[in-house]
Enzyme design. Structure first.
Site, PDB file in Angstrom:
ATOM      1  CG  HIS A  64      -1.841  -1.192   1.252  1.00 12.79           C
ATOM      2  ND1 HIS A  64      -3.065  -1.182   0.624  1.00 12.79           N
ATOM      3  CD2 HIS A  64      -1.699  -2.428   1.786  1.00 12.79           C
ATOM      4  CE1 HIS A  64      -3.647  -2.360   0.787  1.00 12.79           C
ATOM      5  NE2 HIS A  64      -2.844  -3.145   1.493  1.00 12.79           N
ATOM      6  CG  LEU A  65       3.174   1.981  -2.996  1.00 13.05           C
ATOM      7  CD1 LEU A  65       3.752   2.149  -4.391  1.00 13.05           C
ATOM      8  CD2 LEU A  65       4.278   1.726  -1.987  1.00 13.05           C
ATOM      9  NE  ARG A  66      -1.484   3.377   3.816  1.00  9.36           N
ATOM     10  CZ  ARG A  66      -2.312   2.374   4.069  1.00  9.36           C
ATOM     11  NH1 ARG A  66      -3.292   2.076   3.225  1.00  9.36           N
ATOM     12  NH2 ARG A  66      -2.170   1.646   5.156  1.00  9.36           N
ATOM     13  CG  ASP A 154      -5.863  -5.777  -0.063  1.00 11.05           C
ATOM     14  OD1 ASP A 154      -6.164  -6.846   0.456  1.00 11.05           O
ATOM     15  OD2 ASP A 154      -5.084  -4.957   0.458  1.00 11.05           O
ATOM     16  CG  ASP A 307      -1.269  -6.271   3.916  1.00  9.83           C
ATOM     17  OD1 ASP A 307      -1.562  -5.273   3.214  1.00  9.83           O
ATOM     18  OD2 ASP A 307      -2.062  -6.778   4.717  1.00  9.83           O
ATOM     19  CG  HIS A 311      -1.713   2.962   9.388  1.00  9.95           C
ATOM     20  ND1 HIS A 311      -2.834   3.424   8.753  1.00  9.95           N
ATOM     21  CD2 HIS A 311      -1.734   1.621   9.264  1.00  9.95           C
ATOM     22  CE1 HIS A 311      -3.519   2.404   8.274  1.00  9.95           C
ATOM     23  NE2 HIS A 311      -2.871   1.286   8.559  1.00  9.95           N
TER      24      HIS A 311
END
Lengths: 442, 318
Positions: A64-66, A154, A307, A311
């Protein structure tokens, strides 16, 4: 670029059955040759890398690269930097950004940002459904044409069995996998951790293993119905492993991944309401963790995927119920796999390189995953005998949410090359998070 | 030396030793008498400031703590926070920092999230007392139940106590299980399987499938409140059926081989988990529980503030 001759590396490349101390010549961005008799042309740089392992660059099919939308946590560029620092030369970006990646324009944005960063290769994943709402199919054809390598909702499971069926059928046209986050939402509702003795003690609502397994079973049945390629994300339970094993015996196009935290940690890690151990799927029991290790060793689970879920620090600094799921993983994955799977004697180093490089490249039809002469020089050099201390502030990721903070891990990535270009070099400087002097006997 | 008796905070009974639990109960004994005096006040916590930080509605527990604090001469402030969810405003960590900046001595916290009391305790220097966190623990309720049982039976060890009802969602149940098992009681749980936590037997308790079996076995029943929303959430089909299958009724108790002591943490749903005849009957200790609650909370506040159990009988007038 000057040709480079890497001398005296232990070259591990399961794609050509290679595991020996030899030389590799890198020229014009490609692997030009491997062997003791390979010599550099006039002017070639010669690097003696004795003691280091050289392998095809690692590939992570689940990060997840946001970006777009949550750039305070990570960007495509910082994520790609974190990747190369962890030995990854290819990463597949999940589409649950803000906005989600559900059309060709958005796919093109991710790809362009990845190319601009010019670090790890960034492969976009498109959404299964428009807006990840689970209602109607996104435009797989246009997204693959723009560079998407798979589709996934996902973060959310594809709950509608009809939608999952049509996605698997339609994806066949483009030869892409449908990567599913397996979670029965009704069974998992409100859950904050694995359902077991620890959740009972802590008074936290549990997520039973069955929430994952029911969904895995359904996806396998739909793979059989449609002949499509289903890829099962972040498998965490013993029951899921058994289901996948049976599906593979039946010859179905079912592939699966497991994350380092699921083969390393267990639900006891949540004790004290430690939000750095909060993830979805949750950390499970020791026998689940052991089953995941066994499944990676025997190939039931095809590959390791992190994964990687950045955050912001204060998002995890709150009540366990309210804290977000996930941890960052790109920079710790190789060390954890090396320790838990290879040093522990569960699998060989070539098998590990298969799970972290060759298998994901092969199964998702990505480039890389090989050092065969002629292929792009995507490679990692790591020191299996060195150790490093995980200091979150020194990680390349923009976020610091790791449960391994302060731990000393074995295996240090020394350098990473993408297309023959040096994209990451770790010096011996202790400030760089690794001590060259501190060598252990491997 | 006595700050070390309990440590800085009281977040639950799970982490306490039997000796610590017994010390709290023993310390509560002399404080019972304070509430019987015409002037219900001792100077033990004079000059201490205590914040009662309630993120969930509570009448009984909040008032009980407030009486305990005032009878120990502490200065108290009540904060009724609107909601527990971070989406509703300030985060808990910010609340904690602000309280700390006001130089308070103790915080009594009630919060909807399990672990909130421990979270707060780890981030401020003040003493933190858990007045109920999510479905985790409610240690002072567990302590007052222990004190009430000890009053009636003269001991805890060897008693057979069955906790009846919604154990899954009950912080009272968890604190009782820890406290009772640590002091050597045999603990049973009885309720619909949908309302019992997974692996509950690993906590060292016996599960009774039917209330009749529990009544036959037990010396005392601790009857939990059945939250009405459990029905809409699908854990039980109806309140009527719950009463029919699991209700503690006069009829069922009359068939027991001996008289059972009846506890209930309140507030009661009369006619659901417990019949009025039982709640108001001769074997109910529901009101003595409430009385003991003040004494137990005085003991906890006193000990956390560094008071000596030996001096409790003087009300801290050293």
């Amino acid at each position: 670029m000057k040709p480079v001759l890497f001398a005296n590396a232990r070259i591990v490349d399961p794609s050509q059955g290679l595991d020996e101390v030899t030389s590799l010549l890198m020229q014009d961005g490609r692997v030009a040759g491997i062997g003791r008799d390979v010599h550099g042309p006039e002017g070639a740089q010669i690097l003696d890398v004795a003691g280091l392992v050289m392998a095809p660059g690692l590939i992570d099919v689940h990060v997840h690269l946001r970006e777009p939308g949550q750039e305070d946590r990570e960007t495509i560029a910082t994520g790609a930097l974190s990747a190369v620092a962890g030995g990854f030369t290819g990463i597949c970006a999940m589409p649950n950004t803000d906005p989600v990646i559900d059309n060709q324009g958005a796919v093109g944005f991710v790809k362009a940002k990845g190319e601009a960063a010019a670090l790890a290769r960034v492969y976009p994943i498109g959404c299964v459904s428009v807006g990840q709402r689970g209602e109607r199919l996104a435009e797989f054809g246009e997204m693959t044409a723009a560079g998407a390598v798979a589709v996934s909702d996902d973060g959310h499971p594809v709950m509608s069995s009809h939608l999952m069926r049509t996605a698997l059928e339609y994806a066949r046209t483009f030869g892409i996998p449908v990567a599913d986050h397996c979670e029965d939402l009704a069974l998992a509702a409100g859950g904050a951790m694995h359902e077991g003795i620890v959740s009972t003690r802590l008074g936290l609502k549990g997520i039973p293993a069955a929430a994952e397994e029911i969904h895995v079973a359904r996806d396998i049945i739909l793979a059989e119905l449609t002949g499509g390629h289903v890829h099962l994300c972040h498998m965490s339970t013993r029951g899921s492993v058994e289901l996948i094993r049976r599906a593979k015996h039946r010859g179905l196009q079912v592939t699966a991944e497991a994350a380092p935290h699921h083969f390393t940690l267990t639900h006891e890690r949540c004790d004290g309401y430690d939000t750095s151990a909060k993830m979805n799927p949750p950390l499970r029991e020791a026998e689940d963790r052991d089953a995941i290790r066994g499944a990676l060793a025997d190939g039931t689970i095809d590959c390791i995927a992190t994964d990687h879920a950045p955050h912001h620090y204060d998002a995890k600094e709150r009540e366990f119920d309210d804290a977000p799921n996930g941890i960052i993983g790109l920079e710790t994955a190789l060390s954890l796999a090396w320790r838990e799977l290879v040093l522990s004697g569960r699998m060989t180093l070539p098998a590990l390189i298969d799970r972290m490089s060759c298998a994901p490249a092969r199964l998702w039809h990505l480039g890389g995953g090989t050092l065969r002469p002629g292929s792009p020089a995507d490679l990692v050099l790591f020191d299996p005998a060195a150790e490093w201390r995980v200091e979150p502030a020194r990680l390349r990721s923009r976020s610091r949410n790791t449960p391994w903070a302060g731990e000393t891990l074995p295996g240090v990535v020394r350098a990473t090359y993408v297309g023959g270009r040096s994209v990451f070099v770790r010096t011996g400087d202790p400030a760089d998070g690794a001590s060259a002097g501190k060598r252990r006997q491997a | 030396m006595n700050a070390a008796l309990l440590g800085k905070d009281l977040v639950g009974l799970e982490s306490l030793t039997p000796e610590q639990i017994t010390a709290i109960l023993d310390t509560a004994e002399p404080f019972k008498e304070v509430s019987e005096r015409p002037i219900k006040k001792v100077p033990a916590l004079r000059g201490k400031t205590i914040v009662n930080l309630f993120f969930e509605a509570s009448t009984r527990t909040r008032i009980s703590f407030e009486f305990a604090e005032k009878r120990l001469s502490a200065d108290t402030v009540n904060v009724q926070a609107a909601g527990s969810s971070v989406s509703k405003g300030e985060t808990l960590v910010d609340t904690a920092r602000n309280l700390e900046a006001m130089r308070i001595d103790m915080v009594v916290i009630r919060h909807g999230s399990s672990g909130a009391a421990q979270f707060l305790g780890q981030r401020i220097r003040s003493n933190v007392i858990n007045a109920g966190d999510g479905t985790h623990e409610h240690p002072t309720q567990g302590l007052l139940d222990l004190l009430t049982l000890r009053d009636r039976f003269g001991r805890i060890a060897g008693l057979k106590v069955c906790i009846v009802g919604d154990v899954l969602h009950s912080r009272v149940a968890r604190s009782n299980i820890w406290g009772l098992t640590k002091l050597g009681a045999d603990v049973g749980v009885c309720g619909p399987p949908t309302l019992l936590p997974s692996h509950v037997t690993d906590l060292g308790v016996t599960v009774f499938r039917r209330i009749e079996e529990a009544i036959e076995w037990a010396d005392a029943l601790n009857v939990l409140r059945l939250q009405l929303e459990r029905m809409t959430a699908g854990f039980i089909p109806s309140l009527r059926e719950y009463n029919r299958v699991f209700g503690v009724t006069t009829d069922r108790l009359s068939r027991a081989p001996k008289d059972l002591l009846i506890l209930h943490p309140g507030p009661m749903n009369r006619g659901v988990e417990i019949d009025s005849d039982v709640a108001d009957g001769p074997h109910s200790v529901i009101l003595p529980q409430v009385t003991n609650g003040v004494a137990v909370r005085m003991a906890v506040l006193y000990l956390l503030a560094g008071g000596s159990p030996d001096w409790a009988s003087t009300g801290g007038e050293t």
